[in-house]
Each structure stands twice: as structure tokens, then as C-alpha cells.
Design a protein around this motif. Structure first.
Motif, PDB file in Angstrom:
ATOM      1  N   ALA A  35       0.849  -1.194   0.000  1.00  0.00           N
ATOM      2  CA  ALA A  35       0.000   0.000   0.000  1.00  0.00           C
ATOM      3  C   ALA A  35       0.876   1.233   0.000  1.00  0.00           C
ATOM      4  CB  ALA A  35      -0.908   0.006   1.232  1.00  0.00           C
ATOM      5  N   ASP A  36       0.446   2.244  -0.758  1.00  0.00           N
ATOM      6  CA  ASP A  36       1.193   3.503  -0.833  1.00  0.00           C
ATOM      7  C   ASP A  36       2.698   3.244  -0.863  1.00  0.00           C
ATOM      8  OD1 ASP A  36      -1.206   4.816  -0.963  1.00  0.00           O
ATOM      9  OD2 ASP A  36      -1.244   5.335   1.148  1.00  0.00           O
ATOM     10  N   HIS A  37       3.397   3.556   0.214  1.00  0.00           N
ATOM     11  CA  HIS A  37       4.850   3.365   0.276  1.00  0.00           C
ATOM     12  C   HIS A  37       5.226   2.285   1.291  1.00  0.00           C
ATOM     13  CE1 HIS A  37       4.476   7.370  -1.591  1.00  0.00           C
ATOM     14  NE2 HIS A  37       5.411   6.847  -2.362  1.00  0.00           N
ATOM     15  N   LEU A  38       4.316   1.360   1.469  1.00  0.00           N
ATOM     16  CA  LEU A  38       4.491   0.268   2.410  1.00  0.00           C
ATOM     17  C   LEU A  38       5.020  -0.966   1.687  1.00  0.00           C
ATOM     18  CD1 LEU A  38       3.756   0.280   5.445  1.00  0.00           C
ATOM     19  CD2 LEU A  38       1.687  -0.937   4.833  1.00  0.00           C
ATOM     20  N   LEU A  39       6.107  -1.533   2.239  1.00  0.00           N
ATOM     21  CA  LEU A  39       6.729  -2.713   1.654  1.00  0.00           C
ATOM     22  C   LEU A  39       6.804  -3.833   2.682  1.00  0.00           C
ATOM     23  CD1 LEU A  39       9.847  -1.028  -0.002  1.00  0.00           C
ATOM     24  CD2 LEU A  39       7.768  -1.799  -1.172  1.00  0.00           C
ATOM     25  N   VAL A  40       6.567  -5.052   2.239  1.00  0.00           N
ATOM     26  CA  VAL A  40       6.880  -6.224   3.042  1.00  0.00           C
ATOM     27  C   VAL A  40       8.212  -6.735   2.509  1.00  0.00           C
ATOM     28  CG1 VAL A  40       6.223  -8.550   3.721  1.00  0.00           C
ATOM     29  CG2 VAL A  40       4.457  -6.792   3.422  1.00  0.00           C
ATOM     30  N   LEU A  41       9.193  -6.828   3.392  1.00  0.00           N
ATOM     31  CA  LEU A  41      10.532  -7.261   3.006  1.00  0.00           C
ATOM     32  C   LEU A  41      10.874  -8.566   3.695  1.00  0.00           C
ATOM     33  CD1 LEU A  41      12.387  -3.848   3.443  1.00  0.00           C
ATOM     34  CD2 LEU A  41      11.649  -4.893   1.307  1.00  0.00           C
ATOM     35  N   SER A  42      11.416  -9.496   2.934  1.00  0.00           N
ATOM     36  CA  SER A  42      11.983 -10.692   3.541  1.00  0.00           C
ATOM     37  C   SER A  42      13.472 -10.689   3.231  1.00  0.00           C
ATOM     38  CB  SER A  42      11.310 -11.966   3.027  1.00  0.00           C
ATOM     39  OG  SER A  42      11.569 -12.152   1.662  1.00  0.00           O
ATOM     40  N   PHE A  43      14.247 -11.131   4.198  1.00  0.00           N
ATOM     41  CA  PHE A  43      15.696 -11.096   4.111  1.00  0.00           C
ATOM     42  C   PHE A  43      16.254 -12.508   4.057  1.00  0.00           C
ATOM     43  CE2 PHE A  43      14.242  -7.172   5.982  1.00  0.00           C
ATOM     44  CZ  PHE A  43      15.014  -6.209   5.367  1.00  0.00           C
ATOM     45  N   ASP A  44      17.473 -12.613   3.558  1.00  0.00           N
ATOM     46  CA  ASP A  44      18.076 -13.937   3.393  1.00  0.00           C
ATOM     47  C   ASP A  44      18.428 -14.613   4.711  1.00  0.00           C
ATOM     48  OD1 ASP A  44      20.277 -12.376   4.050  1.00  0.00           O
ATOM     49  OD2 ASP A  44      21.471 -12.984   2.317  1.00  0.00           O
ATOM     50  N   ASN A  45      18.344 -13.885   5.820  1.00  0.00           N
ATOM     51  CA  ASN A  45      18.599 -14.498   7.123  1.00  0.00           C
ATOM     52  C   ASN A  45      17.304 -14.978   7.789  1.00  0.00           C
ATOM     53  OD1 ASN A  45      17.399 -12.140   7.936  1.00  0.00           O
ATOM     54  ND2 ASN A  45      19.021 -11.520   9.335  1.00  0.00           N
ATOM     55  N   GLY A  46      16.179 -14.868   7.060  1.00  0.00           N
ATOM     56  CA  GLY A  46      14.896 -15.332   7.586  1.00  0.00           C
ATOM     57  C   GLY A  46      14.041 -14.238   8.200  1.00  0.00           C
ATOM     58  N   ASP A  47      14.593 -13.058   8.415  1.00  0.00           N
ATOM     59  CA  ASP A  47      13.808 -11.959   8.975  1.00  0.00           C
ATOM     60  C   ASP A  47      12.779 -11.480   7.967  1.00  0.00           C
ATOM     61  OD1 ASP A  47      15.175 -12.027  11.352  1.00  0.00           O
ATOM     62  OD2 ASP A  47      16.524 -10.363  10.858  1.00  0.00           O
ATOM     63  N   LEU A  48      11.650 -11.013   8.496  1.00  0.00           N
ATOM     64  CA  LEU A  48      10.546 -10.516   7.694  1.00  0.00           C
ATOM     65  C   LEU A  48      10.022  -9.265   8.385  1.00  0.00           C
ATOM     66  CD1 LEU A  48       8.499 -11.193   5.343  1.00  0.00           C
ATOM     67  CD2 LEU A  48       7.131 -12.320   7.098  1.00  0.00           C
ATOM     68  N   GLY A  49       9.674  -8.256   7.606  1.00  0.00           N
ATOM     69  CA  GLY A  49       9.152  -7.053   8.231  1.00  0.00           C
ATOM     70  C   GLY A  49       8.423  -6.165   7.253  1.00  0.00           C
ATOM     71  N   ILE A  50       7.680  -5.228   7.825  1.00  0.00           N
ATOM     72  CA  ILE A  50       6.941  -4.247   7.051  1.00  0.00           C
ATOM     73  C   ILE A  50       7.621  -2.904   7.251  1.00  0.00           C
ATOM     74  CG2 ILE A  50       4.730  -3.066   6.771  1.00  0.00           C
ATOM     75  CD1 ILE A  50       3.388  -5.619   7.807  1.00  0.00           C
ATOM     76  N   LEU A  51       7.803  -2.180   6.167  1.00  0.00           N
ATOM     77  CA  LEU A  51       8.484  -0.895   6.237  1.00  0.00           C
ATOM     78  C   LEU A  51       7.692   0.142   5.473  1.00  0.00           C
ATOM     79  CD1 LEU A  51      11.075   0.627   7.117  1.00  0.00           C
ATOM     80  CD2 LEU A  51      12.032  -0.011   4.907  1.00  0.00           C
ATOM     81  N   ASP A  52       7.354   1.236   6.153  1.00  0.00           N
ATOM     82  CA  ASP A  52       6.741   2.388   5.503  1.00  0.00           C
ATOM     83  C   ASP A  52       7.886   3.302   5.100  1.00  0.00           C
ATOM     84  OD1 ASP A  52       5.434   4.640   4.645  1.00  0.00           O
ATOM     85  OD2 ASP A  52       4.185   4.852   6.428  1.00  0.00           O
ATOM     86  N   LEU A  53       8.276   3.227   3.849  1.00  0.00           N
ATOM     87  CA  LEU A  53       9.442   3.954   3.377  1.00  0.00           C
ATOM     88  C   LEU A  53       9.249   5.469   3.487  1.00  0.00           C
ATOM     89  CD1 LEU A  53      12.111   2.869   2.439  1.00  0.00           C
ATOM     90  CD2 LEU A  53      11.363   3.142   0.104  1.00  0.00           C
ATOM     91  N   SER A  54       8.010   5.935   3.429  1.00  0.00           N
ATOM     92  CA  SER A  54       7.757   7.379   3.508  1.00  0.00           C
ATOM     93  C   SER A  54       8.118   7.948   4.877  1.00  0.00           C
ATOM     94  CB  SER A  54       6.296   7.687   3.175  1.00  0.00           C
ATOM     95  OG  SER A  54       5.434   7.167   4.168  1.00  0.00           O
ATOM     96  N   ARG A  55       8.247   7.104   5.880  1.00  0.00           N
ATOM     97  CA  ARG A  55       8.647   7.573   7.216  1.00  0.00           C
ATOM     98  C   ARG A  55      10.150   7.772   7.321  1.00  0.00           C
ATOM     99  NH1 ARG A  55       6.874   3.824  11.593  1.00  0.00           N
ATOM    100  NH2 ARG A  55       7.612   5.535  12.871  1.00  0.00           N
ATOM    101  N   HIS A  56      10.903   7.270   6.356  1.00  0.00           N
ATOM    102  CA  HIS A  56      12.362   7.289   6.458  1.00  0.00           C
ATOM    103  C   HIS A  56      13.065   7.976   5.295  1.00  0.00           C
ATOM    104  CE1 HIS A  56      11.946   4.478   9.779  1.00  0.00           C
ATOM    105  NE2 HIS A  56      11.102   3.800   9.030  1.00  0.00           N
ATOM    106  N   VAL A  57      12.346   8.240   4.222  1.00  0.00           N
ATOM    107  CA  VAL A  57      12.970   8.760   3.008  1.00  0.00           C
ATOM    108  C   VAL A  57      12.216   9.993   2.529  1.00  0.00           C
ATOM    109  CG1 VAL A  57      13.435   8.249   0.577  1.00  0.00           C
ATOM    110  CG2 VAL A  57      13.765   6.472   2.292  1.00  0.00           C
TER     111      VAL A  57
END
Length: 103
Positions: A35-57
Motif C-alpha cells: 500500500a502507498d509506500h508500504l513494503l513487506v521485506l523478507s531477508f536472506d537471514n529469515g527476517d521478515l518485516g513491514i516498512l513504511d518507506l515514507s517515514r524514512h525517506v
């Protein structure tokens, strides 16, 4: 010790904390724009998270195209890094840190 060795030692001491921060290098395995600037990211170490990029960029300069929601959805993962057309890339280690700090 020669002048060159002194300079090399100084440079190593200057940059070692940057490169040896104790934080393992992670890569992005997959991304899903939700949604909007919201991303679900999965990492190669198994971590998973949601990031609202508009809050940081700030979407200015080279990142201005990301303001467009349709363009933002063109996000992909190349060699473990977030990418958009036009050679826009974001560092996976920084994104991982943001995801872990803001669960």
C-alpha cells in the motif's frame, strides 16, 4: 614504520568501525509492495518485516519518482538489493536495520 604504513594503519582504524560493526550483512530475498509506500521485506537471514518507506525517506532528487505510487510498485530485488527503474537502489543492510528497529 614508513609514512605509507602509518597512513594505511590510520585509514584502517578510521574505517574498521564502519565495516566491522558487528552487524551481519543481509540481503533482501523478496519484496511485496502492499500500500502507498508500504513494503513487506523478507531477508536472506529469515527476517521478515513491514516498512513504511515514507517515514524514512524524502522523495526528492533521484528518489522523486518514488513519490508516484504506480512507479513505486515497480520495485524489485536484484542481487539482494531493492531496485526501481532508473537505477534507483536502496541498501539492504540499512533497510534491515529500519525493519528491526520499527517492528
Amino acid at each position: 614504520m614508513s609514512f605509507i604504513h602509518n597512513v594505511l594503519d590510520w585509514l584502517q582504524n578510521l574505517f574498521d568501525p564502519v565495516f566491522d560493526s558487528g552487524t551481519p550483512i543481509v540481503h533482501i530475498a523478496d519484496v511485496l509492495p502492499v500500500a502507498d509506500h508500504l513494503l513487506v521485506l523478507s531477508f536472506d537471514n529469515g527476517d521478515l518485516g513491514i516498512l513504511d518507506l515514507s517515514r524514512h525517506v524524502e522523495f526528492r532528487g533521484v528518489l522523486a519518482p518514488l513519490m508516484n505510487k504506480d512507479f513505486f510498485k515497480l520495485v524489485s530485488v536484484e542481487n539482494g538489493t531493492l531496485c526501481w527503474p532508473g537505477n534507483i537502489q536502496m541498501d539492504p543492510t540499512i533497510l534491515h536495520r529500519l525493519v528491526k528497529e520499527n517492528p
